[in-house]
Design an enzyme around this catalytic site. Structure first.
Site, short mmCIF file in Angstrom:
data_model
loop_
_atom_site.label_atom_id
_atom_site.label_comp_id
_atom_site.label_asym_id
_atom_site.label_seq_id
_atom_site.Cartn_x
_atom_site.Cartn_y
_atom_site.Cartn_z
N TRP A 83 4.41 2.14 -2.08
CA TRP A 83 3.33 1.52 -2.83
C TRP A 83 2.28 2.53 -3.28
CZ3 TRP A 83 1.85 -2.65 -5.43
CH2 TRP A 83 2.63 -3.81 -5.32
N TRP A 123 15.25 -5.57 1.20
CA TRP A 123 14.04 -5.37 2.01
C TRP A 123 13.09 -6.54 1.86
CZ3 TRP A 123 10.91 -3.28 5.50
CH2 TRP A 123 9.53 -3.24 5.28
N HIS A 138 13.35 6.79 3.94
CA HIS A 138 12.31 6.27 3.07
C HIS A 138 10.96 6.96 3.32
CE1 HIS A 138 10.18 3.39 0.58
NE2 HIS A 138 9.38 3.09 1.59
#
Length: 471
Positions: free
Chosen positions: A297, A337, A452
């Protein structure tokens, strides 16, 4: 005579700059930024910085610390052939110690109108009744020494106001005890709550600068933006590398994460609101020469920032993220996810980090869960997965398409991409697609064992970035 005076002035300035470096170290440690050096025959034999808070010692002023170190080195409490340089006019205690040490000369920077004992309040050095007279020189780099002190106290006053900001009725604030003893996270918190978009919410950020010449701007400012469900702890392996290079690091916690306030209602969170907070944050701190560092984000929001104020940004370091333009299908990894989050909104954060980062200790994994002691603090972790723009009219999609056009055609800074290859959500295929949208972005660094949260293996990325973005 003029030549000798010029040589002495240049010498004094050089040693005072060394004292300023000590003062900056004191400020970085939370002490009043005063530094000192002791010089003998043109050689620095001892240094000192303010340390009363750290050592619980009211006598640990920079001058006294330096005197102790010099006397220990020479094996003599009398320092008759030595000079001391200090960034602030000595107080009465320090003036007495300097006179007792029988220093040949004392040179100070800024005057101290409240406690100065070298002429501002009293002048102990001018007392002819004393059995030793020490020569005195004041005002060397006075403006730089004074500016360092002024910035310190201005920041402290601001932080006092921000720390004291009341908590809104519709928000929660994670207790400070939850952040005690976190591994490899020594940096002091900073807060602000006066951004218009915050409407009284308190936002936390790290703001660290390496020691550099007093008054000089750092070469680069690394603006590090985290994603969901992380917080600024994510960058703990990269921050030291940036600081070691002499740069500044600013790492905010998005509202709802980390030490920032946490609205109780999921629906408080919105793409445009979080973006506006970040825009105002950058302007409020007047960040310049910025390398934008983004992931997850942090990229969905952060990649939309530079087009609003391009002159602030010099570079982009982009890791495992995307642009939510709404006209490109979301990756299968992301939709999986999002579905998992919908089924299990209170998923175990520490377990999530442990599963994707087997090299992390249990204490490091637990640190990611520290901001969220209960369900009430987790509105943001629930709200963010469905906030990713999926359709052309989704909130945030239009501004993301504008950002795409900016990166394709108008971006003039340098770019560097690093990819955690084991990321099932935003891995190599997604990142290569993003790379094609960023003008001039070279072949990425691919970390084959990283997932990630690539920052967990971020030290080599940071070192590569420091070399790549060096001014």
């Amino acid at each position: 005579m003029n030549s000798n005076l010029a040589e002495q002035t240049a010498r004094d300035i050089g040693f005072m700059r060394l004292a300023l470096s000590q003062a900056q170290e004191a400020g970085a440690a939370g002490e009043v930024p005063v530094g000192a050096v002791v010089v003998r025959a043109g050689e620095v034999i001892a240094t000192g910085r303010n340390a009363p808070v750290e050592t619980h010692d009211p006598t640990a002023h920079a001058e006294v610390v330096a005197l102790r170190a010099a006397a220990a080195r020479l094996g003599n409490y009398r320092l008759e052939d030595c000079e001391l340089y200090v960034t602030l006019e000595p107080c009465a205690m320090c003036a007495g110690a300097l006179l007792h040490a029988r220093l040949a000369r004392v040179v100070f920077g800024a005057p101290d109108a409240k406690t100065g004992a070298a002429g501002s309040v009293v002048d102990l050095f001018a007392q002819g009744q004393l059995n030793h007279q020490t020569r005195l020189q004041g005002g060397v780099l006075a403006s730089e020494c004074g500016a360092l002190l002024s910035r310190f106290f201005r920041t402290r006053r601001q932080e006092t106001r921000m720390t004291a900001s009341p908590l809104r009725d519709d928000a929660l604030r994670t207790p400070d005890r939850c952040f005690e003893g976190l591994p490899d996270f020594p940096w002091a918190p900073h807060y602000l709550s006066d951004l218009p978009a915050l409407a009284g919410l308190r936002m936390h950020y790290l703001d660290e600068s390496a020691s550099s010449a007093a008054g000089a701007a750092p070469p680069l400012t690394w603006l590090c933006l985290h994603g969901n469900p992380a917080w600024s702890y994510l960058y703990r392996k990269m921050i030291p590398v940036f600081l070691e290079a002499g740069h500044r690091v600013v790492a905010p916690d998005l509202i709802g994460f980390g030490r920032s306030d946490k609205p109780k209602r999921d629906e408080t969170h919105a793409f445009d609101w979080h973006r506006q907070v970040l825009l105002e944050f950058v302007q409020r701190l007047d960040l310049r020469n910025v390398v934008l560092v983004v992931q997850d984000w942090g990229g969905l929001l952060g990649l939309t920032l530079p087009m609003a104020d391009p002159q602030r940004y010099a570079g982009l370091l982009v890791m495992n993220t995307a642009l939510g333009t709404g006209d490109v299908p979301l990756s299968p990894g992301f939709t999986a996810w999002r579905e998992m989050c919908a089924r299990n909104p209170e998923f175990d954060l520490a377990r999530l980090f442990a599963r994707g980062n087997p090299q992390m200790s249990p204490e490091e994994c637990a640190a990611y869960a520290a901001p969220f002691p209960d369900r009430g603090h987790r509105a943001a972790t629930r709200a963010f997965p469905p906030m990713v723009p999926e359709f052309s009219d989704s909130p945030g999609a239009a501004v993301s398409r504008e950002a795409r056009e900016f990166w394709q055609t108008r971006w003039s800074g340098k770019s560097l991409m690093a990819i955690g290859a084991q990321d099932p959500v935003l891995g190599v295929p997604v990142m290569q697609g993003l790379r094609a949208l960023i003008r001039g972005c070279p072949e990425p660094m691919v970390l084959e064992q990283a997932g990630h949260f690539v920052q967990e293996q971020g030290e080599p990325v940071a070192r590569a970035a420091v070399g790549y973005f060096a001014p």
